[in-house]
Design an enzyme around this catalytic site. Structure first.
Site, mmCIF file in Angstrom:
data_model
loop_
_atom_site.group_PDB
_atom_site.id
_atom_site.type_symbol
_atom_site.label_atom_id
_atom_site.label_comp_id
_atom_site.label_asym_id
_atom_site.label_seq_id
_atom_site.Cartn_x
_atom_site.Cartn_y
_atom_site.Cartn_z
ATOM 1 N N GLU A 23 0.906 -1.170 -0.035
ATOM 2 C CA GLU A 23 0.074 0.085 -0.209
ATOM 3 C C GLU A 23 0.982 1.383 0.009
ATOM 4 O OE1 GLU A 23 -3.571 0.219 2.384
ATOM 5 O OE2 GLU A 23 -2.595 2.174 3.409
ATOM 6 N N THR A 54 -4.002 4.726 -1.308
ATOM 7 C CA THR A 54 -4.643 5.293 -0.286
ATOM 8 C C THR A 54 -5.576 6.726 -0.808
ATOM 9 O OG1 THR A 54 -3.292 6.617 0.906
ATOM 10 C CG2 THR A 54 -3.586 4.280 1.601
ATOM 11 N N ALA A 57 -8.732 11.420 4.075
ATOM 12 C CA ALA A 57 -9.833 11.676 4.793
ATOM 13 C C ALA A 57 -10.707 12.672 4.062
ATOM 14 C CB ALA A 57 -9.430 11.993 6.228
ATOM 15 N N GLY A 114 -14.611 5.167 5.183
ATOM 16 C CA GLY A 114 -13.804 6.428 4.985
ATOM 17 C C GLY A 114 -13.863 7.140 6.210
ATOM 18 N N ASP A 166 -19.265 -5.305 14.654
ATOM 19 C CA ASP A 166 -18.102 -5.183 13.784
ATOM 20 C C ASP A 166 -18.043 -6.382 12.920
ATOM 21 O OD1 ASP A 166 -16.155 -3.445 12.881
ATOM 22 O OD2 ASP A 166 -14.458 -4.062 14.122
ATOM 23 N N GLN A 184 -6.680 -4.151 9.535
ATOM 24 C CA GLN A 184 -5.903 -2.906 10.110
ATOM 25 C C GLN A 184 -4.722 -3.633 10.651
ATOM 26 O OE1 GLN A 184 -4.554 -0.045 10.380
ATOM 27 N NE2 GLN A 184 -6.631 0.779 10.614
#
Length: 301
Positions: A23, A54, A57, A114, A166, A184
């Site tokens: 990434e 990526t 935000a 996001g 979740d 994550q």
């Protein structure tokens, strides 16, 4: 000697049979762009399954993300994946972005809810937008037959009402058409394997790819970990203590920690790893080498 033989060297006889992906984030300056492309050039011979870019935000890097992904797709042999979020955009706007990626030859989307534009702010769906990542996945697949990856949180998303909710959300994203989840980052193999047990018990059979982040800056890592509910072991703080002014030694310690985590995951059956490179290649390349991967001629990659 075998991998689990205590007398064997830590990385003895690893077959190099794992797959990796990397990434990156879109660069903000010419200097950062040069660093990014140097990292891509270094990591390309490892023949990654894909590389992703990526999305800032609130969609703050939309144009830079698209330009970076499109350039990777055009100028390298790599399969490029674009991150795409629901934040601050209508369904029509997201559809236009998806169309542009498809036209640029991009066939893989990492679909995410996001983060809000303001750190710590609450997520508010766009009035004409998608309510979350599961809806986004469904909308993207209706638009084009993308390969879609989504996110997973081994230590529970910080905004989730519970671990079960979740997990339910992860299942919705995969049921909507995503083919894999990328986790994550985490720092202990138990965090991943405990999560995998829960995933399997929930009837989820999609690949859950562990996200690995080598620590280049411990203080920054602590801040990121606090934001995404990742536990940082106390022993890690002790290992990085006193290394602020010793970057070479810090890199050695960082590579050792991440490589040991990967080796333990490998011993537990993991054969797919996703590296958060932070646009640097040295640590990820070294860890892949320890996992038995070897650089190939660029034309073969």
């Amino acid at each position: 000697m075998t991998l689990n033989d205590p007398a064997a060297p830590l990385y003895a006889d690893l077959a190099g049979d794992c797959q990796v992906s990397f990434e990156f984030f879109p660069p903000k300056s010419e200097k950062m762009e040069a660093q990014l492309w140097s990292a891509i050039e270094t990591l390309t011979p490892l023949a990654p399954k894909f590389v992703s870019v990526t999305y800032g935000a609130g969609g703050s890097t939309r144009e830079r993300t698209h330009n970076t992904v499109a350039r990777i797709a055009k100028e390298t042999p790599l399969a490029a994946a674009a991150h795409l979020t629901c934040v601050g955009a209508s369904k029509d706007e997201i559809g236009e972005i998806a169309d542009a990626y498809w036209e640029a030859g991009v066939r893989h989307i990492v679909a995410l809810r996001g983060d809000p534009p303001e750190v710590g702010g609450a997520f508010e769906p766009h009035p004409q937008g998608y309510k979350g990542a599961a809806d986004l996945v469904e909308g993207l697949i209706k638009r084009h037959p993308f390969e879609i990856s989504v996110s997973a949180y081994p230590e529970v998303h910080p905004e989730a009402a519970s671990a079960q909710s979740d997990l339910d959300n992860l299942k919705r994203k995969l049921d909507a058409g995503a083919i894999r989840a990328i986790t994550q980052f985490f720092f202990t193999p138990d965090a991943y394997f405990r999560f995998l047990d829960k995933v399997l018990a929930a009837g989820i059979t999609a690949d859950i790819v562990p996200g690995i982040m080598p620590v280049s800056n411990f203080a920054a890592t602590q801040r990121m970990a606090a934001m995404c509910n990742t536990q940082v072991p106390s022993w890690m703080a002790r290992l990085f203590e006193g290394l602020d002014d010793h970057p070479a030694s810090r890199q050695l310690v960082s590579a050792t920690i991440a490589a040991e985590l990967c080796q333990k995951l490998y011993a537990g059956g993991v054969r797919d790893f996703h590296f958060y490179t932070l646009n640097r290649s040295e640590l990820s390349f070294a860890i892949c080498h320890l996992l038995g991967l070897r650089a190939k001629a660029t034309a073969d990659a």
